[in-house]
Every structure is written in structure tokens, then in C-alpha cells.
Enzyme design. Structure first.
Site, PDB file in Angstrom:
ATOM      1  N   ASN A  82       0.815  -1.213   0.000  1.00 26.29           N
ATOM      2  CA  ASN A  82       0.000   0.000   0.000  1.00 26.29           C
ATOM      3  C   ASN A  82       0.852   1.267   0.000  1.00 26.29           C
ATOM      4  O   ASN A  82       0.623   2.196  -0.775  1.00 26.29           O
ATOM      5  CB  ASN A  82      -0.939   0.005   1.204  1.00 26.29           C
ATOM      6  CG  ASN A  82      -1.972  -1.101   1.149  1.00 26.29           C
ATOM      7  OD1 ASN A  82      -2.049  -1.843   0.165  1.00 26.29           O
ATOM      8  ND2 ASN A  82      -2.775  -1.221   2.194  1.00 26.29           N
ATOM      9  N   LYS A 102      -5.892  17.878 -51.168  1.00 25.52           N
ATOM     10  CA  LYS A 102      -6.103  18.129 -49.748  1.00 25.52           C
ATOM     11  C   LYS A 102      -4.789  18.177 -48.952  1.00 25.52           C
ATOM     12  O   LYS A 102      -3.849  17.427 -49.214  1.00 25.52           O
ATOM     13  CB  LYS A 102      -6.986  17.030 -49.138  1.00 25.52           C
ATOM     14  CG  LYS A 102      -8.415  17.012 -49.623  1.00 25.52           C
ATOM     15  CD  LYS A 102      -9.184  18.228 -49.186  1.00 25.52           C
ATOM     16  CE  LYS A 102      -9.389  18.277 -47.688  1.00 25.52           C
ATOM     17  NZ  LYS A 102     -10.145  17.121 -47.166  1.00 25.52           N
ATOM     18  N   GLN A 162      -6.631   0.515  -7.513  1.00 29.03           N
ATOM     19  CA  GLN A 162      -5.842   0.007  -8.629  1.00 29.03           C
ATOM     20  C   GLN A 162      -6.215   0.722  -9.926  1.00 29.03           C
ATOM     21  O   GLN A 162      -5.434   0.780 -10.871  1.00 29.03           O
ATOM     22  CB  GLN A 162      -6.066  -1.500  -8.780  1.00 29.03           C
ATOM     23  CG  GLN A 162      -5.188  -2.162  -9.819  1.00 29.03           C
ATOM     24  CD  GLN A 162      -5.288  -3.664  -9.755  1.00 29.03           C
ATOM     25  OE1 GLN A 162      -4.869  -4.297  -8.788  1.00 29.03           O
ATOM     26  NE2 GLN A 162      -5.873  -4.261 -10.779  1.00 29.03           N
ATOM     27  N   SER A 181      -5.219  13.303 -48.477  1.00 28.94           N
ATOM     28  CA  SER A 181      -6.423  12.490 -48.634  1.00 28.94           C
ATOM     29  C   SER A 181      -6.137  11.320 -49.562  1.00 28.94           C
ATOM     30  O   SER A 181      -5.373  11.447 -50.522  1.00 28.94           O
ATOM     31  CB  SER A 181      -7.557  13.345 -49.215  1.00 28.94           C
ATOM     32  OG  SER A 181      -8.620  12.545 -49.674  1.00 28.94           O
ATOM     33  N   THR A 187     -14.602  38.204 -31.447  1.00 30.96           N
ATOM     34  CA  THR A 187     -15.457  37.747 -30.365  1.00 30.96           C
ATOM     35  C   THR A 187     -16.670  37.101 -31.031  1.00 30.96           C
ATOM     36  O   THR A 187     -17.118  37.571 -32.092  1.00 30.96           O
ATOM     37  CB  THR A 187     -15.920  38.893 -29.440  1.00 30.96           C
ATOM     38  OG1 THR A 187     -16.708  39.819 -30.197  1.00 30.96           O
ATOM     39  CG2 THR A 187     -14.726  39.615 -28.822  1.00 30.96           C
ATOM     40  N   HIS A 188     -17.176  36.045 -30.441  1.00 32.36           N
ATOM     41  CA  HIS A 188     -18.290  35.292 -31.026  1.00 32.36           C
ATOM     42  C   HIS A 188     -17.933  34.768 -32.425  1.00 32.36           C
ATOM     43  O   HIS A 188     -18.819  34.506 -33.242  1.00 32.36           O
ATOM     44  CB  HIS A 188     -19.561  36.138 -31.110  1.00 32.36           C
ATOM     45  CG  HIS A 188     -19.941  36.793 -29.823  1.00 32.36           C
ATOM     46  ND1 HIS A 188     -20.612  36.134 -28.822  1.00 32.36           N
ATOM     47  CD2 HIS A 188     -19.710  38.045 -29.352  1.00 32.36           C
ATOM     48  CE1 HIS A 188     -20.805  36.955 -27.803  1.00 32.36           C
ATOM     49  NE2 HIS A 188     -20.251  38.123 -28.094  1.00 32.36           N
ATOM     50  N   LYS A 205      -4.158   4.046 -12.003  1.00 29.16           N
ATOM     51  CA  LYS A 205      -2.911   4.060 -12.775  1.00 29.16           C
ATOM     52  C   LYS A 205      -3.099   4.168 -14.277  1.00 29.16           C
ATOM     53  O   LYS A 205      -2.397   4.930 -14.943  1.00 29.16           O
ATOM     54  CB  LYS A 205      -2.087   2.813 -12.459  1.00 29.16           C
ATOM     55  CG  LYS A 205      -1.680   2.726 -11.001  1.00 29.16           C
ATOM     56  CD  LYS A 205      -0.982   1.417 -10.696  1.00 29.16           C
ATOM     57  CE  LYS A 205      -0.860   1.229  -9.205  1.00 29.16           C
ATOM     58  NZ  LYS A 205      -2.185   1.130  -8.540  1.00 29.16           N
TER      59      LYS A 205
END
Length: 471
Positions: free
Chosen positions: A110, A283, A322, A277, A155-156, A325
Site C-alpha cells: 500500500n 487536400k 488500482q 487524402s 469575439t463570437h 494508474k
């Protein structure tokens, strides 16, 4: 060999139970830390006279041999031995004989596993401070190269006011600085030793916990043995900090994706960080920032997963722990990969200054400055706001921008407009008018870069100090 804890039992563990409860498939990641902690522990057992020095030397030699076997990739980890601690202890006994069984004197799995995770995260936190510092360095270089580059501020996701692109980049330098400071602050809670707490109540052996802490470079030891073995706050804090770092990386990723699109064309990512692509030859896909954006969700999930595991656990240790992890290891790997890629991706990013400038010249982001202009002429701001709103509407209806208007057109909305309005509307003037601390004026941004570089020197000094300590 039978289970090291098998004396109490009359039956072998069911094979399915062994497979279900074993953690060796993932906690073998802690092998180095487990041996590091064991070497310090057994040295202390010798110092305190709990074990004969001859036994201590045999155990230390055996641990180093096991360490070499693991480093060479020759260790055969066994599910039947449950976890990294039992696997290493059995390998030690194979090397040095029954004396290896004395290693576990005065400790429990432990407090042992808790120590391993403190050692593990201590290294990772220092590493991430270093990686974030490199990312800041890349951002600062780009900022210095774009101290005169003007770009629409949003903004927005609507154009708001012109800003320096360097100012935009420096916002991320500030975000990552907060991330660095959170990691640095968390270090002091990670760098505390739980070893010596035993299973939950301490040990009857006259151990010296502070001596072990000194050997391992810990700043102190846990005050309470129950807390020592059950505390996972330091992991939750790391996962929370990692989530915020990924959130910042994800925001930056989204802007890279948008800014590199045909619709924006503000930046171009280097070919080394993009893919193509399989069907569309034209692309160029920003896969790295897209994947960083996507992987942010799994880091969030790891945080909420551990919070959920711990939310109703009684003291002290429970097998549920346990589950602490795998999410931690996954987050470390995910964050590590993202940060290692981000600095070179930013460094090689091409900035399309002309496209940014053209965008600034074809919007109404300088409208606020006209309102301020009228205010300085004596018009109340609310009235000025209305005047400029009507002026912008006129421009939209007539397919013009503010700089396209003639003075007589301005006079339709206010007689306060004079010839100097055209100077006020110039993007450079708009930017440099924000000459306040933290603003986008070029001299303010330049000073911000200087301040950030000074902080970077301190960060690098911290990194060098703690990197050497955490080895």
C-alpha cells in the site's frame, strides 16, 4: 513459487480472478520507481539496524541486477505475480535467495505503490514544465517575427477589433504560463513520501522515514499513515492540470485549423505536420491539431474516472485504487505526445501577413474607434454608438467599408466628422491606440515579450534544478 501472501489461504487463486485483479500489464511502467524506492528502503533498514548490513548489500546488488534485466527487456512479467512489486520481489529472490524476502520488512504494498506513483509523477511534472517552456519559446519567436502583423481580433467568431498577431500569440504564452505555475505548485504536494505508513497504521519496526525521504529527494513525509496510503489527490491534481493544458492546446488547435483553411488562409502549417487524402489529391489536412483537439476528451475522461473511483471510498486502501494508474499513464502519454509536437509545429508555421492585412481592410473592426472619436468630440458614447451603427449599416447596404466613405457621406450621420477621421481609421492607428498595459499597441506587446522572456529564464532555472533532483 507460491504467492508471497499465500500462507492464509487453502486454495489457489482462480485463474480468472488472477487475470481480473492483476495490474502488472500496466503498472510495470513503475519498475524503475519501484526499484528506486526499494533501494532507499533497504538502505534505511540497514542504517536502523533492522537488517544486517550483509543482507542489505546482497539485496541491493540483487535489485540492481533485476534493474538491468528489466532495462534490457529480458524480464518476464507474470500475471500470477499480480503487480510490479511482487514481480520484482520474486525476481530478487530468484537472484539472491531467501534473503530477498527480507526487503519487505517494515512496509506494505500500500505505501510502496503510493511511493512509486509519487516518484513517477514527480518526474513527469518536471518534464511537462520543460515541454511547456519550449512551446512558449516557439510562440515568443513567432511573436517577435510578427510584432507588426495586424490581424482581425474576434469575439463570437465575428470580427471585433484589429490586433497584432503577436498579441494573439502572447495570449497563449500567458495561458501556458499559468499551466506551468500550476504544475510547479503541484510539485510540493507530489514531493511528499508515503513510505513507512505500512498497510495503514505504520509499522512496529524502528524505521527512519525522514532518512528515506532524504535519500529519494522528498521534501517531507506524510503526517498521517491512513492519509499516506489512501491519498490520490496528487494524481487528481495532475489530471486536472493536464486537462487544462489540453484544453488550452485544443483551443489553439481549433484556431490553427480555422486559420489554415481556404476561407481564412491566415497561416499555413508545415507539410511535416499535415497529411493528405486518399481520394482528393489537393487536400492538406491539419491532422495533428485535429487529433490534439480530439484527444483532449480522453484526458478529461481520465480525470472524471478517477474522481468517480474515489468519491465514496472509506479509509484506508481499497482495491478500487488500482484504477488510479491506467488513466494516469494514458494522460501522461497523451499530453507528452501533444506537447512534443506542438512546439515544432508552431515554430514552422508560416504566417500570411498580406492575407491578414487584407482581412483587416475589409471589415468594420475599426468601428469602435470612430465611436471613441465622436466621444472625444463631445458626443455621449450611447449617441456615438448609434451614429456608428447607422454608418456601418449604410456601408453594408452600399457595399463599402468605412475607409471607402467620403467626408460628405460621414456628414450624413454627424457633422462632427473631420478629415482626421481617415487617420483614426487606419489599422495601425487603431492597434496603437490601445496603449495600455496588456493592450495590443506594438510597444505594449514588445514589453510583454520582454517580460515573458524574463519569466522564461526563471522557468528554465526551475526546470534544471528539479530535473536533476527528480532523476
Amino acid at each position: 513459487m507460491s504467492k508471497l501472501w499465500g500462507g492464509r489461504f487453502t486454495k489457489k487463486t482462480d485463474q480468472l480472478v488472477e487475470e481480473y485483479t492483476a495490474s502488472i500489464l500496466f503498472d510495470k511502467e513503475l519498475a524503475e520507481e519501484d526499484i528506486q524506492g526499494s533501494l532507499a528502503h533497504v538502505t534505511m533498514l540497514g542504517k536502523c539496524g533492522i537488517l544486517p548490513l550483509d543482507d542489505v548489500e546482497k539485496i541491493k546488488d540483487g535489485l540492481l541486477k533485476v534493474q538491468h534485466i528489466i532495462r534490457r527487456g529480458e524480464m518476464e512479467f507474470s500475471v500470477s505475480d499480480e503487480d510490479i512489486h511482487m514481480n520484482i520481489e520474486k525476481a530478487l529472490i530468484d537472484e539472491v535467495g531467501p534473503v530477498g524476502g527480507k526487503l519487505h520488512t517494515g512496509r506494505s504494498r500500500n505505501d510502496q505503490v503510493a511511493t512509486d506513483m509519487h516518484l513517477y509523477l514527480r518526474k513527469r511534472v518536471v518534464e511537462f514544465v520543460g515541454l511547456l517552456s519550449k512551446l512558449q519559446e516557439a510562440l515568443l519567436t513567432q511573436a517577435k517575427n510578427n510584432i507588426d502583423t495586424i490581424v482581425p481580433g474576434y469575439t463570437h467568431l465575428q470580427r471585433a477589433q484589429p490586433i497584432l498577431f503577436a498579441h494573439h500569440l502572447m495570449a497563449y504564452v500567458s495561458m501556458f504560463q499559468r499551466d506551468i505555475e500550476r504544475l510547479q505548485d503541484s510539485y510540493k504536494r507530489i514531493n511528499v513520501l508515503p513510505l513507512g505508513a505500512g498497510a495503514l497504521a505504520g509499522t512496529t519496526f524502528p524505521i527512519d522515514r525522514h532518512y528515506v525521504a532524504q535519500q529519494l529527494g522528498f521534501d517531507g513525509v506524510y503526517e498521517n499513515s491512513l492519509d499516506a496510503v489512501s491519498d490520490r489527490d496528487f494524481i487528481i491534481e495532475f489530471l486536472s492540470n493536464a486537462s487544462m493544458i489540453m484544453m488550452h492546446l485544443s483551443r489553439f488547435s481549433e484556431e490553427m485549423i480555422l486559420s489554415s483553411s481556404t476561407e481564412f488562409r491566415f497561416i499555413e502549417l508545415d507539410d511535416a505536420f499535415c497529411t493528405g487524402s486518399s481520394i482528393m489529391p489537393q487536400k492538406k489536412n491539419p491532422d495533428v491539431p485535429e487529433l490534439v483537439r480530439g484527444k483532449t476528451g480522453r484526458v478529461y475522461g481520465n480525470l472524471f474516472g478517477l474522481l468517480t473511483v474515489l468519491k465514496s471510498l472509506p479509509l484506508a486502501y481499497n482495491k478500487d485504487m488500482q484504477e488510479d494508474k491506467e488513466g494516469m499513464f494514458d494522460t501522461v502519454k497523451t499530453l507528452q505526445g501533444a506537447l512534443q509536437l506542438f512546439a515544432p509545429m508552431v515554430s514552422t508555421m508560416k504566417v500570411n501577413k498580406e492575407q491578414m492585412r487584407q482581412a483587416v481592410n475589409q471589415d468594420f473592426s475599426n468601428a469602435t474607434d470612430i465611436a471613441d472619436y465622436l466621444v472625444n468630440k463631445g458626443l455621449p458614447f450611447r449617441q456615438a454608438h448609434e451614429v456608428i451603427g447607422k454608418t456601418v449599416l449604410y456601408c453594408i447596404q452600399n457595399h463599402k467599408f468605412l475607409l471607402d466613405l467620403k467626408l460628405e457621406e460621414f456628414h450624413q450621420f454627424s457633422k462632427l466628422f473631420e478629415q482626421d477621421i481617415y487617420q483614426v481609421l487606419q489599422p495601425e492607428q487603431v492597434v496603437n491606440a490601445r496603449n495600455v498595459y496588456g493592450g495590443t499597441a506594438s510597444n505594449q506587446v514588445g514589453e510583454a515579450i520582454v517580460r515573458a522572456e524574463a519569466v522564461a529564464v526563471q522557468t528554465n532555472a526551475w526546470f534544471e534544478q528539479y530535473y536533476n533532483q527528480s532523476k
